[in-house]
Scaffold this motif. Sequence first.
Motif, PDB file in Angstrom:
ATOM      1  N   THR A  66     -63.006  29.602  30.799  1.00 47.04           N
ATOM      2  CA  THR A  66     -63.680  28.949  29.684  1.00 47.04           C
ATOM      3  C   THR A  66     -62.613  28.527  28.689  1.00 47.04           C
ATOM      4  O   THR A  66     -61.857  29.347  28.189  1.00 47.04           O
ATOM      5  CB  THR A  66     -64.676  29.912  29.014  1.00 47.04           C
ATOM      6  OG1 THR A  66     -65.575  30.391  30.002  1.00 47.04           O
ATOM      7  CG2 THR A  66     -65.455  29.206  27.929  1.00 47.04           C
ATOM      8  N   HIS A 120     -65.478  18.288  32.422  1.00 45.28           N
ATOM      9  CA  HIS A 120     -65.443  19.625  31.832  1.00 45.28           C
ATOM     10  C   HIS A 120     -66.826  20.028  31.332  1.00 45.28           C
ATOM     11  O   HIS A 120     -67.142  19.873  30.154  1.00 45.28           O
ATOM     12  CB  HIS A 120     -64.440  19.692  30.673  1.00 45.28           C
ATOM     13  CG  HIS A 120     -63.048  19.397  31.093  1.00 45.28           C
ATOM     14  ND1 HIS A 120     -62.295  20.246  31.857  1.00 45.28           N
ATOM     15  CD2 HIS A 120     -62.268  18.315  30.890  1.00 45.28           C
ATOM     16  CE1 HIS A 120     -61.111  19.723  32.081  1.00 45.28           C
ATOM     17  NE2 HIS A 120     -61.073  18.544  31.519  1.00 45.28           N
ATOM     18  N   PRO A 141     -61.427  25.696  25.341  1.00 40.72           N
ATOM     19  CA  PRO A 141     -61.876  25.436  23.976  1.00 40.72           C
ATOM     20  C   PRO A 141     -63.282  24.826  23.974  1.00 40.72           C
ATOM     21  O   PRO A 141     -63.657  24.092  24.883  1.00 40.72           O
ATOM     22  CB  PRO A 141     -60.858  24.439  23.436  1.00 40.72           C
ATOM     23  CG  PRO A 141     -59.755  24.390  24.416  1.00 40.72           C
ATOM     24  CD  PRO A 141     -60.230  24.970  25.695  1.00 40.72           C
ATOM     25  N   GLU A 142     -64.020  25.157  22.989  1.00 37.60           N
ATOM     26  CA  GLU A 142     -65.376  24.625  22.799  1.00 37.60           C
ATOM     27  C   GLU A 142     -66.330  24.997  23.926  1.00 37.60           C
ATOM     28  O   GLU A 142     -67.328  24.318  24.167  1.00 37.60           O
ATOM     29  CB  GLU A 142     -65.336  23.112  22.592  1.00 37.60           C
ATOM     30  CG  GLU A 142     -64.499  22.694  21.397  1.00 37.60           C
ATOM     31  CD  GLU A 142     -64.309  21.196  21.319  1.00 37.60           C
ATOM     32  OE1 GLU A 142     -64.980  20.459  22.064  1.00 37.60           O
ATOM     33  OE2 GLU A 142     -63.484  20.770  20.503  1.00 37.60           O
ATOM     34  N   GLY A 143     -66.018  26.039  24.687  1.00 36.58           N
ATOM     35  CA  GLY A 143     -66.920  26.527  25.719  1.00 36.58           C
ATOM     36  C   GLY A 143     -66.990  25.706  26.986  1.00 36.58           C
ATOM     37  O   GLY A 143     -67.923  25.852  27.768  1.00 36.58           O
ATOM     38  N   VAL A 144     -66.023  24.837  27.211  1.00 41.44           N
ATOM     39  CA  VAL A 144     -66.023  24.048  28.448  1.00 41.44           C
ATOM     40  C   VAL A 144     -65.214  24.758  29.518  1.00 41.44           C
ATOM     41  O   VAL A 144     -64.322  25.549  29.222  1.00 41.44           O
ATOM     42  CB  VAL A 144     -65.478  22.615  28.230  1.00 41.44           C
ATOM     43  CG1 VAL A 144     -66.351  21.847  27.277  1.00 41.44           C
ATOM     44  CG2 VAL A 144     -64.053  22.637  27.754  1.00 41.44           C
ATOM     45  N   THR A 170     -69.932  22.438  30.140  1.00 40.49           N
ATOM     46  CA  THR A 170     -70.031  23.691  29.395  1.00 40.49           C
ATOM     47  C   THR A 170     -70.548  24.753  30.356  1.00 40.49           C
ATOM     48  O   THR A 170     -71.030  24.441  31.451  1.00 40.49           O
ATOM     49  CB  THR A 170     -70.992  23.565  28.202  1.00 40.49           C
ATOM     50  OG1 THR A 170     -72.307  23.298  28.719  1.00 40.49           O
ATOM     51  CG2 THR A 170     -70.560  22.480  27.236  1.00 40.49           C
TER      52      THR A 170
END
Length: 74
Positions: free
Chosen positions: A53, A30, A55-58, A32
């Motif tokens: 996209t 995963h 969670p956390e931008g991944v 970013t």
Amino acid sequence: MSMQSTYQGPAFDPTVDELETLKQLEMGDHPTVREAIKEHMSARLLAAGFIATGPEGVLVVTPAGRQLIRRQEP
């Protein structure tokens, strides 16, 4: 008499690299968005809704992306 037609856009025909990207994402890789840009990951996958996209931008594979992988496997 009214004839209704539904627009059917061009079929998405993934490249070998795009399929490989989807498979890697499905197996747990995963990256970013920033990493994906550095790796020149295809933006077509995002535009077509096969990745999103998370969670956390991944980046993650969407259900439509999983279906595309299954459809392409022999």
